[in-house]
Design an enzyme around this catalytic site. Structure first.
Site, mmCIF file in Angstrom:
data_model
loop_
_atom_site.group_PDB
_atom_site.id
_atom_site.type_symbol
_atom_site.label_atom_id
_atom_site.label_comp_id
_atom_site.label_asym_id
_atom_site.label_seq_id
_atom_site.Cartn_x
_atom_site.Cartn_y
_atom_site.Cartn_z
ATOM 1 C CB CYS A 57 -0.948 -0.007 1.199
ATOM 2 S SG CYS A 57 -0.142 -0.114 2.814
ATOM 3 C CB SER A 116 -6.770 -0.150 8.384
ATOM 4 O OG SER A 116 -5.438 0.303 8.420
ATOM 5 N N GLY A 148 -4.802 -5.889 9.479
ATOM 6 C CA GLY A 148 -5.216 -7.230 9.894
ATOM 7 C C GLY A 148 -4.003 -8.123 10.098
ATOM 8 N N PRO A 149 -4.227 -9.412 10.368
ATOM 9 C CG PRO A 149 -5.223 -11.517 10.492
ATOM 10 C CD PRO A 149 -5.529 -10.061 10.550
ATOM 11 C CG ASN A 200 2.898 -10.008 4.781
ATOM 12 O OD1 ASN A 200 3.501 -11.053 4.971
ATOM 13 N ND2 ASN A 200 1.749 -9.957 4.140
#
Length: 294
Positions: free
Chosen positions: A126, A157, A159-160, A165
């Site tokens: 992102c 925002s 998540g796992p 990562n």
């Protein structure tokens, strides 16, 4: 118009938002949602909408490979390395939304046109999708010696998959800043902000251009043109102030507001990935269809 069949691998936040965006596409036909948790909200919604639902992961998809020509992988970097090998053997085109970076790194307004024949396209991160266009916009006017980006996203925002990562995020984004943005050296930092109410995704780009005569107006114009280009597929992408010029240092403040499809509007970090993925897939699909009719 003919449509190209696509499937989503990964039924989490990104996969579910992607499903909603694909419903608006005139050239992509979503056929299947693939996950490993039969109780996930993504698979439940996909079933309600009438898509083929596979809850046995990639194994289940490979038993019905005719379901899709293009597969979006919205799982994790480690999982994608395994998925990529299997999907290549099955002859599928893969759009990787993880930071695995197995395939060609792509930022739509910068280098998509060079990679329309690739079997595996990686969307970096992102932070990369938000900032690499700006580094490129500066570099096409004046060479960038060093570029550093800071991506700040709302904790809620992340998540796992995002949290697992973080290392890959910084490494792959830095690589994209150099390889696609054109900076001689790149660095990426990600910050998860737990503030309530959650903040919009914010990105800061710091660029040091090489010494010499610097045309500030041309650099600013190039940045503003690039912002407009990104807005064509990510409407909530915007520059927060005019670029700040200080000698050979340029600072650009960006904000990304999500479209609010499946995810809250503050999740611009996830939204820019799904919007870029649809943009890339549509161009790949057009290229495939043109090749078939040629």
């Amino acid at each position: 118009m003919s449509k190209v069949k696509v499937a989503i691998l990964g039924s989490g936040n990104i996969g579910t938002d992607l499903m909603m965006k694909l419903e608006r596409s005139n050239i992509l036909q979503l056929t299947a949602m693939i996950g490993i948790d039969p109780e996930s909200d993504g698979l439940r919604r996909a079933k309600e909408k009438g898509y083929t639902v596979i809850s046995t992961g990639i194994k289940g998809f490979l038993e019905q490979p005719e379901l899709a020509d293009i597969v979006f992988d919205a799982t994790s970097a480690k999982a994608h390395i395994r998925h990529a090998k299997l999907l290549k053997e099955a002859g599928k085109t893969v759009l990787d939304l993880t930071p695995a970076a197995v395939g060609a790194l792509v930022v739509p307004p910068v280098n998509l046109h060079k990679h329309l024949d690739e079997w595996n396209v990686n969307l970096i991160t992102c932070g990369g999708q938000a900032t690499i266009p700006i580094v490129h916009a500066i570099n096409r006017v004046h060479p960038v010696g060093y570029a550093e980006i800071v991506a700040t996203i709302a904790s809620k925002s992340a998540g796992p998959g995002t949290r697992a990562n973080i290392d890959e995020f910084t490494q792959t984004t830095a690589r994209g800043i150099e390889k696609i943005g054109g900076a001689k050296k790149g660095k990426a930092i990600i910050i998860l902000n737990p503030a309530e109410p959650p903040i919009m995704m914010r990105n800061t780009v710091y660029a040091l251009v090489e010494e010499g005569k610097i045309d500030e107006n041309a650099i600013v114009q190039s940045i503003l043109e690039m912002v407009k280009t990104v807005q064509s597929y990510v409407p909530g992408y915007r520059i927060r102030t005019e670029p700040i010029m200080d000698g050979n240092k340029i600072t650009v403040f960006l904000e990304v507001e999500g479209a609010g499809d499946y995810l809250p509007k503050y999740s611009g970090n996830l939204d820019i990935m799904t919007a870029a993925a649809v943009k890339v897939a549509e161009e790949l699909a057009k290229h495939k269809l043109a090749a078939q009719t040629a």
